[in-house]
Write an enzyme that holds these catalytic residues in place. Structure first.
Site, PDB file in Angstrom:
ATOM      1  N   HIS A  67       0.836  -1.206   0.000  1.00 29.88           N
ATOM      2  CA  HIS A  67       0.000   0.000   0.000  1.00 29.88           C
ATOM      3  C   HIS A  67       0.865   1.248   0.000  1.00 29.88           C
ATOM      4  O   HIS A  67       2.087   1.164   0.061  1.00 29.88           O
ATOM      5  CB  HIS A  67      -0.985  -0.002   1.167  1.00 29.88           C
ATOM      6  CG  HIS A  67      -0.376   0.034   2.527  1.00 29.88           C
ATOM      7  ND1 HIS A  67       0.261  -1.050   3.093  1.00 29.88           N
ATOM      8  CD2 HIS A  67      -0.280   1.038   3.448  1.00 29.88           C
ATOM      9  CE1 HIS A  67       0.687  -0.728   4.298  1.00 29.88           C
ATOM     10  NE2 HIS A  67       0.386   0.545   4.529  1.00 29.88           N
ATOM     11  N   HIS A  69       1.386   3.880   2.056  1.00 34.65           N
ATOM     12  CA  HIS A  69       1.997   4.541   3.207  1.00 34.65           C
ATOM     13  C   HIS A  69       3.525   4.510   3.087  1.00 34.65           C
ATOM     14  O   HIS A  69       4.102   3.529   2.619  1.00 34.65           O
ATOM     15  CB  HIS A  69       1.553   3.886   4.506  1.00 34.65           C
ATOM     16  CG  HIS A  69       0.168   4.288   4.923  1.00 34.65           C
ATOM     17  ND1 HIS A  69      -0.608   3.541   5.780  1.00 34.65           N
ATOM     18  CD2 HIS A  69      -0.575   5.387   4.608  1.00 34.65           C
ATOM     19  CE1 HIS A  69      -1.774   4.146   5.964  1.00 34.65           C
ATOM     20  NE2 HIS A  69      -1.772   5.263   5.267  1.00 34.65           N
ATOM     21  N   ASP A  71       5.937   4.119   5.135  1.00 34.98           N
ATOM     22  CA  ASP A  71       6.707   3.060   5.798  1.00 34.98           C
ATOM     23  C   ASP A  71       6.664   1.758   5.005  1.00 34.98           C
ATOM     24  O   ASP A  71       7.333   0.787   5.361  1.00 34.98           O
ATOM     25  CB  ASP A  71       6.238   2.841   7.234  1.00 34.98           C
ATOM     26  CG  ASP A  71       4.765   2.477   7.356  1.00 34.98           C
ATOM     27  OD1 ASP A  71       3.960   2.955   6.533  1.00 34.98           O
ATOM     28  OD2 ASP A  71       4.409   1.725   8.283  1.00 34.98           O
ATOM     29  N   HIS A  72       5.926   1.758   3.882  1.00 32.30           N
ATOM     30  CA  HIS A  72       5.869   0.585   3.005  1.00 32.30           C
ATOM     31  C   HIS A  72       6.368   0.866   1.588  1.00 32.30           C
ATOM     32  O   HIS A  72       6.759  -0.067   0.888  1.00 32.30           O
ATOM     33  CB  HIS A  72       4.441   0.033   2.942  1.00 32.30           C
ATOM     34  CG  HIS A  72       3.997  -0.580   4.233  1.00 32.30           C
ATOM     35  ND1 HIS A  72       3.953  -1.941   4.443  1.00 32.30           N
ATOM     36  CD2 HIS A  72       3.613  -0.016   5.404  1.00 32.30           C
ATOM     37  CE1 HIS A  72       3.550  -2.190   5.686  1.00 32.30           C
ATOM     38  NE2 HIS A  72       3.331  -1.032   6.279  1.00 32.30           N
ATOM     39  N   HIS A 157      -7.007  -2.055   5.020  1.00 38.22           N
ATOM     40  CA  HIS A 157      -6.248  -1.102   5.852  1.00 38.22           C
ATOM     41  C   HIS A 157      -6.457   0.340   5.387  1.00 38.22           C
ATOM     42  O   HIS A 157      -6.846   1.207   6.167  1.00 38.22           O
ATOM     43  CB  HIS A 157      -4.768  -1.483   5.801  1.00 38.22           C
ATOM     44  CG  HIS A 157      -3.843  -0.520   6.445  1.00 38.22           C
ATOM     45  ND1 HIS A 157      -3.928  -0.179   7.776  1.00 38.22           N
ATOM     46  CD2 HIS A 157      -2.782   0.188   5.939  1.00 38.22           C
ATOM     47  CE1 HIS A 157      -2.969   0.700   8.071  1.00 38.22           C
ATOM     48  NE2 HIS A 157      -2.278   0.933   6.970  1.00 38.22           N
ATOM     49  N   ASP A 178      -0.059  -4.318   6.255  1.00 37.60           N
ATOM     50  CA  ASP A 178      -1.075  -3.892   7.228  1.00 37.60           C
ATOM     51  C   ASP A 178      -2.447  -4.318   6.728  1.00 37.60           C
ATOM     52  O   ASP A 178      -2.761  -4.162   5.550  1.00 37.60           O
ATOM     53  CB  ASP A 178      -1.049  -2.365   7.391  1.00 37.60           C
ATOM     54  CG  ASP A 178       0.231  -1.878   8.036  1.00 37.60           C
ATOM     55  OD1 ASP A 178       0.743  -2.568   8.933  1.00 37.60           O
ATOM     56  OD2 ASP A 178       0.718  -0.805   7.644  1.00 37.60           O
ATOM     57  N   GLU A 203       1.475  -8.363   9.836  1.00 44.29           N
ATOM     58  CA  GLU A 203       1.705  -7.229  10.730  1.00 44.29           C
ATOM     59  C   GLU A 203       0.499  -7.086  11.644  1.00 44.29           C
ATOM     60  O   GLU A 203      -0.616  -7.301  11.222  1.00 44.29           O
ATOM     61  CB  GLU A 203       1.907  -5.949   9.920  1.00 44.29           C
ATOM     62  CG  GLU A 203       3.195  -5.958   9.122  1.00 44.29           C
ATOM     63  CD  GLU A 203       3.566  -4.568   8.625  1.00 44.29           C
ATOM     64  OE1 GLU A 203       3.395  -3.597   9.376  1.00 44.29           O
ATOM     65  OE2 GLU A 203       4.051  -4.489   7.497  1.00 44.29           O
TER      66      GLU A 203
END
Length: 203
Positions: A67, A69, A71-72, A157, A178, A203
């Site tokens: 996805h 975000h 942090d990904h 998510h 997520d 996660e």
């Protein structure tokens, strides 16, 4: 059947999600995120652990992004345009592929233009990176190569978030990224087929 796991980020920490799974000889990078709380080399996964020579194209079968975000997906332009990975990259069609460049450019503007940090990747890097992305629909089965098959499932998510199924030979796995099992006014709960897996990373 042989499965090996190399955790480059999000192992006993929040952020910088990046897990490399070798499954029957195929190496898949799941997510390529950045750590939002770091300002030095710890911001990105240590890609040298994938290939000491820096030949990431022969070291990886593909990269999969769950996805948009940061942090990904936050390290993806750095990995492709600075480190030189040019192999296949998969993510969901309109939500993730459409929103990832917006998130990346917003981050670049904040860190470079407002905070004056050293630029890790440029706007052009983001554009060129996204040209390498192969967009998928949910539940679309894709044959990456002769042996590797992948399929995204709805993760709930954020819009476009996907859990990914991968199969090589007799080995099957799912990487969730997520996900959310509680529906709300905007998104439904995650959905996936009943599968008999050899590996689940969640996660």
């Amino acid at each position: 059947m042989a499965i090996e796991i190399l955790i480059l980020g999000a192992g006993q920490e929040v952020g910088k999600s990046c897990v490399v799974v070798t499954i029957n000889g195929k190496r898949i990078m799941f997510d390529c995120g950045m750590h939002m709380g770091e300002t030095d080399h710890r911001r990105y996964p240590d890609f040298r652990r994938i290939s000491h020579s820096g030949d990431f194209n022969n070291a990886l079968s593909c990269v999969i992004i769950t996805h948009f975000h940061l942090d990904h997906v936050g390290a993806l332009p750095y990995f492709t345009e600075v480190c030189g990975y040019s192999g296949p990259i998969y993510m969901t069609q309109y939500p993730t592929k459409a929103l990832s460049p917006l998130m990346l450019e917003d981050y670049r503007k904040v860190m470079v233009d407002r905070r004056g940090e050293e630029e890790q990747f440029t706007s052009d890097h983001i554009v060129e990176c996204m040209k390498k992305v192969i967009a998928l629909d949910l539940r679309q089965t894709v044959q990456v190569d002769e042996d590797l098959q992948i399929r995204p499932y709805y993760a709930g998510h954020v819009i476009g978030a996907a859990m990914f199924y991968a199969k090589v030979g007799d080995a099957e796995m799912v990487y969730t990224g997520d996900y959310n099992m509680t529906p709300d006014r905007h998104l439904g709960a995650a959905q996936i087929d009943r599968l008999r897996l050899d590996l689940l990373i969640t996660e």
